[in-house]
Design a protein around this motif. Structure first.
Motif, PDB file in Angstrom:
ATOM      1  N   VAL A 156       0.836  -1.243   0.022  1.00  0.00           N
ATOM      2  CA  VAL A 156      -0.160  -0.027   0.009  1.00  0.00           C
ATOM      3  C   VAL A 156       0.910   1.378   0.139  1.00  0.00           C
ATOM      4  O   VAL A 156       0.441   2.268  -0.517  1.00  0.00           O
ATOM      5  CB  VAL A 156      -0.868  -0.170   1.228  1.00  0.00           C
ATOM      6  N   GLY A 157       1.889   1.168   0.564  1.00  0.00           N
ATOM      7  CA  GLY A 157       2.835   2.354   0.777  1.00  0.00           C
ATOM      8  C   GLY A 157       3.468   2.702  -0.640  1.00  0.00           C
ATOM      9  O   GLY A 157       3.632   3.837  -1.053  1.00  0.00           O
ATOM     10  N   PHE A 158       3.657   1.727  -1.604  1.00  0.00           N
ATOM     11  CA  PHE A 158       4.046   1.976  -2.714  1.00  0.00           C
ATOM     12  C   PHE A 158       3.088   2.354  -3.790  1.00  0.00           C
ATOM     13  O   PHE A 158       3.354   3.248  -4.513  1.00  0.00           O
ATOM     14  CB  PHE A 158       4.785   0.472  -3.520  1.00  0.00           C
ATOM     15  N   ILE A 159       1.748   1.861  -3.500  1.00  0.00           N
ATOM     16  CA  ILE A 159       0.482   2.608  -4.284  1.00  0.00           C
ATOM     17  C   ILE A 159       0.416   3.935  -4.053  1.00  0.00           C
ATOM     18  O   ILE A 159       0.015   4.872  -4.946  1.00  0.00           O
ATOM     19  CB  ILE A 159      -0.645   1.568  -3.981  1.00  0.00           C
ATOM     20  N   ALA A 160       0.766   4.245  -2.827  1.00  0.00           N
ATOM     21  CA  ALA A 160       0.714   5.783  -2.300  1.00  0.00           C
ATOM     22  C   ALA A 160       1.636   6.771  -2.977  1.00  0.00           C
ATOM     23  O   ALA A 160       1.625   7.896  -3.032  1.00  0.00           O
ATOM     24  CB  ALA A 160       0.417   5.916  -0.819  1.00  0.00           C
ATOM     25  N   ARG A 161       2.768   6.295  -3.408  1.00  0.00           N
ATOM     26  CA  ARG A 161       3.812   6.971  -3.644  1.00  0.00           C
ATOM     27  C   ARG A 161       3.574   7.948  -4.745  1.00  0.00           C
ATOM     28  O   ARG A 161       3.932   9.038  -4.720  1.00  0.00           O
ATOM     29  CB  ARG A 161       5.147   6.158  -3.915  1.00  0.00           C
ATOM     30  N   PRO A 162       2.954   7.196  -5.791  1.00  0.00           N
ATOM     31  CA  PRO A 162       2.505   8.266  -6.885  1.00  0.00           C
ATOM     32  C   PRO A 162       1.522   9.375  -6.621  1.00  0.00           C
ATOM     33  O   PRO A 162       1.469  10.465  -7.052  1.00  0.00           O
ATOM     34  CB  PRO A 162       2.017   7.221  -7.970  1.00  0.00           C
ATOM     35  N   VAL A 163       0.733   8.965  -5.757  1.00  0.00           N
ATOM     36  CA  VAL A 163      -0.157  10.022  -5.350  1.00  0.00           C
ATOM     37  C   VAL A 163       0.555  11.088  -4.525  1.00  0.00           C
ATOM     38  O   VAL A 163       0.418  12.464  -4.658  1.00  0.00           O
ATOM     39  CB  VAL A 163      -1.168   9.253  -4.292  1.00  0.00           C
ATOM     40  N   THR A 182      -2.629  -0.093   7.707  1.00  0.00           N
ATOM     41  CA  THR A 182      -3.009   0.127   6.194  1.00  0.00           C
ATOM     42  C   THR A 182      -2.880   1.833   5.956  1.00  0.00           C
ATOM     43  O   THR A 182      -2.332   2.204   5.061  1.00  0.00           O
ATOM     44  CB  THR A 182      -4.237  -0.402   5.570  1.00  0.00           C
ATOM     45  N   VAL A 183      -3.581   2.467   6.788  1.00  0.00           N
ATOM     46  CA  VAL A 183      -3.744   3.794   6.849  1.00  0.00           C
ATOM     47  C   VAL A 183      -2.509   4.599   6.701  1.00  0.00           C
ATOM     48  O   VAL A 183      -2.085   5.379   6.062  1.00  0.00           O
ATOM     49  CB  VAL A 183      -4.896   4.349   7.656  1.00  0.00           C
ATOM     50  N   LEU A 184      -1.708   4.251   7.978  1.00  0.00           N
ATOM     51  CA  LEU A 184      -0.724   4.781   8.323  1.00  0.00           C
ATOM     52  C   LEU A 184       0.370   4.405   7.042  1.00  0.00           C
ATOM     53  O   LEU A 184       1.173   5.429   6.953  1.00  0.00           O
ATOM     54  CB  LEU A 184       0.086   4.359   9.578  1.00  0.00           C
ATOM     55  N   ARG A 185       0.304   3.401   6.533  1.00  0.00           N
ATOM     56  CA  ARG A 185       1.453   2.793   5.487  1.00  0.00           C
ATOM     57  C   ARG A 185       1.072   3.626   4.300  1.00  0.00           C
ATOM     58  O   ARG A 185       2.008   4.501   3.382  1.00  0.00           O
ATOM     59  CB  ARG A 185       1.296   1.666   5.131  1.00  0.00           C
ATOM     60  N   PHE A 186      -0.199   4.056   3.937  1.00  0.00           N
ATOM     61  CA  PHE A 186      -0.459   4.924   2.913  1.00  0.00           C
ATOM     62  C   PHE A 186      -0.128   6.231   3.190  1.00  0.00           C
ATOM     63  O   PHE A 186       0.481   7.111   2.113  1.00  0.00           O
ATOM     64  CB  PHE A 186      -2.106   5.015   2.623  1.00  0.00           C
ATOM     65  N   ILE A 187      -0.214   6.580   4.297  1.00  0.00           N
ATOM     66  CA  ILE A 187       0.342   8.106   4.634  1.00  0.00           C
ATOM     67  C   ILE A 187       1.827   8.349   4.436  1.00  0.00           C
ATOM     68  O   ILE A 187       2.391   9.240   3.917  1.00  0.00           O
ATOM     69  CB  ILE A 187      -0.136   8.493   6.197  1.00  0.00           C
ATOM     70  N   GLN A 188       2.693   7.245   5.077  1.00  0.00           N
ATOM     71  CA  GLN A 188       3.897   7.317   4.575  1.00  0.00           C
ATOM     72  C   GLN A 188       4.273   7.150   3.231  1.00  0.00           C
ATOM     73  O   GLN A 188       5.241   7.850   2.808  1.00  0.00           O
ATOM     74  CB  GLN A 188       4.312   5.824   5.232  1.00  0.00           C
ATOM     75  N   GLY A 189       3.541   6.405   2.336  1.00  0.00           N
ATOM     76  CA  GLY A 189       3.780   6.366   1.121  1.00  0.00           C
ATOM     77  C   GLY A 189       3.611   7.631   0.254  1.00  0.00           C
ATOM     78  O   GLY A 189       4.429   8.047  -0.526  1.00  0.00           O
ATOM     79  N   VAL A 190       2.590   8.362   1.024  1.00  0.00           N
ATOM     80  CA  VAL A 190       2.563   9.886   0.338  1.00  0.00           C
ATOM     81  C   VAL A 190       3.393  10.756   0.553  1.00  0.00           C
ATOM     82  O   VAL A 190       4.013  11.451  -0.462  1.00  0.00           O
ATOM     83  CB  VAL A 190       1.144  10.290   0.776  1.00  0.00           C
ATOM     84  N   GLY A 191       4.035  10.868   1.687  1.00  0.00           N
ATOM     85  CA  GLY A 191       5.029  11.402   2.167  1.00  0.00           C
ATOM     86  C   GLY A 191       6.098  11.175   1.748  1.00  0.00           C
ATOM     87  O   GLY A 191       7.171  12.252   0.850  1.00  0.00           O
ATOM     88  N   VAL A 192       6.684   9.971   1.400  1.00  0.00           N
ATOM     89  CA  VAL A 192       7.949   9.497   0.664  1.00  0.00           C
ATOM     90  C   VAL A 192       7.984   9.814  -0.787  1.00  0.00           C
ATOM     91  O   VAL A 192       8.829  10.079  -1.768  1.00  0.00           O
ATOM     92  CB  VAL A 192       8.462   7.902   0.771  1.00  0.00           C
ATOM     93  N   GLY A 193       6.570   9.780  -1.390  1.00  0.00           N
ATOM     94  CA  GLY A 193       6.453   9.935  -2.897  1.00  0.00           C
ATOM     95  C   GLY A 193       6.538  11.465  -3.188  1.00  0.00           C
ATOM     96  O   GLY A 193       7.222  11.768  -4.246  1.00  0.00           O
TER      97      GLY A 193
END
Length: 471
Positions: free
Chosen positions: A87-94, A144-155
């Motif tokens: 999920v963190g990787f899916i969030a990175r393009p976001v 899952t929610v926190l992992r998504f936020i992580q992914g957005v940040g690193v993206g």
């Protein structure tokens, strides 16, 4: 809309840069000082962000399947844990789309500060997520929610950190070396994350499964405070300051770069296949493979990955420097070939179950990765014209997270479950390498070319042509 309003008014945003037209030009000594500050700030900032990201990766392979999916079959539980990881990787393009927009609108510096805070706070919060035993499946939902936020940040982080360094480079001849230092944050973050987990694992012993694993996540708040202090004390890049002074800021940079340079975005993503997919196999999936399949100790695998990260402290800037000498594209294509070949050597060594050979294979696995990762920052960022660079580079870079980094442990787990051999995973790595080799061959090479001017129209570099087809 409130977020857009807030970030556009951050007090540390588009301040007048001393290199900006109309301001007093920086002396050569001051310019070098700013370059050093920018490189240090970018490197430390990315180290902190990647510590947060890799910490999650490491603990996923060791802990999360048992704590958050205890009623599943071990293999199924591992797949479920890696699904949250993905999920963190899916969030990175976001994150790339959101922060790429603001990086090209309000500046590199302000955007980097926001990404640091977002990533750090999400990581800190992981330490407080109750397990399945306490709240059932809601623990996995919170992760899952926190992992998504992580992914957005690193993206949003990568593009800004690279540009903060690269756009302060005073000459064209060492951009590959300068831009490789934010990349240095990856092995540094990986090293610190694994070192902290290893230390806490040894300190907490049997309690690691209950409370020990939470300690590294709690420590992230200290690192965020350090990174925030450093980033508040740097200037905006001269290239962005010039764009601001010339009123060349795009209203919708993300849409504009998709319209003008779609080929560069796609090629950048595909070029990362050989770098990103194997990297997460060698640093995340390896824990599951080593502990559960090869039956070696958790601490041995952590120590091996630590040693591999230390080696990258040298190899990433080294290959960034080599790309300044022989060209970004040539260095990258050599690296893609090396990655494709080494996957077979890697599994031949680790499948012996010899601790010495396993450690050697893990340590050497990140050398071909560094051959790609060292020149990669400049190779991708240089492909995009200045006013669209944060958006284009971030989007191209982070799209690979969806097609390479995120699915890689899932694909590897599924391949091994079906074929029961590591060579199936080596073939997967080789396929990724071929894709990256072809993509890099189609990309332009801006080594030693001027990137301070706009080169996507007739007012830019002229004989360089469109960004997709440089000389």
């Amino acid at each position: 809309m409130r977020f857009a309003w807030a970030i556009s008014r951050l007090p540390w945003g588009c301040e007048m840069n001393a290199d900006q037209p109309g301001a007093t030009p920086l002396s050569e000594e001051d310019a070098h000082r700013q370059l050093r500050r920018a490189v240090i700030a970018s490197t430390i900032g990315t180290t902190i962000e990647w510590y947060d990201f890799f910490l999650y990766s490491t603990v996923t392979g060791l802990i999360f399947a048992k704590l958050y999916f205890p009623e599943s079959d071990p293999l199924v539980g591992t797949l479920q844990a890696f699904l949250i990881y993905a999920v963190g990787f899916i969030a990175r393009p976001v994150g790339a789309a959101i922060f790429g927009h603001y990086g090209d609108r309000v500046g590199r510096k302000a955007t980097l500060i926001v990404t640091l805070l977002l990533m750090g706070l999400a990581t800190f919060a992981v330490a407080f997520v109750p397990t399945y035993a306490s709240i059932g499946i809601w623990g996995a939902v919170l992760l899952t929610v926190l992992r998504f936020i992580q992914g957005v940040g690193v993206g949003g982080e990568w593009g800004g950190s690279v540009l903060m360094s690269m756009e302060w480079a005073r000459t064209n001849s060492h951009r590959g070396f300068v831009a490789s230092w934010p990349q240095f944050g990856v092995p540094a973050g990986l090293f610190i994350a694994n070192l902290v987990v290893l230390a806490v694992s040894q300190f907490s012993g049997d309690s690691f499964m209950t409370w020990g694993w939470r300690v590294p996540f709690l420590l992230s708040i200290v690192l965020v405070a350090i990174g925030l202090y450093i980033r508040l004390n740097i200037l905006e890049t001269p290239i962005f300051a010039k764009l601001l002074a010339e009123n060349r800021i795009e209203k919708t940079p993300m849409l504009e770069v998709i319209r003008r340079q779609p080929k560069d975005i796609l090629l950048s993503a595909l070029a990362r296949m050989a770098e990103q997919a194997p990297f997460y196999l060698y640093t995340a999936f390896v824990f599951t493979y080593g502990v559960k399949t090869l039956h070696v100790s958790r601490d041995l695998m952590l120590s091996a990955v630590l040693a591999a990260a230390v080696l990258q402290f040298v190899t990433i800037p080294l290959f960034g420097h080599v790309s300044d000498l022989i060209g970004r594209k040539r260095m990258y294509m050599i690296g893609a070939v090396a990655v494709g070949i080494f996957g077979f050597i890697y599994f031949r060594m680790v499948d012996t179950r010899s601790p010495a050979l396993i450690v050697t294979a893990v340590v050497l696995s990140l050398v071909p990765h560094a051959m790609l990762y060292g020149p990669q920052a400049a190779f991708i960022a240089e492909s995009f014209t200045g006013r669209l660079r944060y958006s284009g580079a971030s989007l191209g870079y982070q799209l690979a997270s969806v097609i390479a980094g995120g699915p890689a442990p899932l694909i590897a787990t599924a391949l091994f479950a079906y074929y029961r051999t590591g060579y199936a995973i080596a073939i997967y790595i080789a396929v990724c390498a071929v894709i990256s080799l072809l993509a890099a061959w189609r990309m332009g090479d801006y080594t030693n070319k001027d990137i301070s001017r706009e080169y996507d129209d007739k007012h830019g570099l002229g004989d360089h042509g469109h960004a997709s087809h440089p000389a």
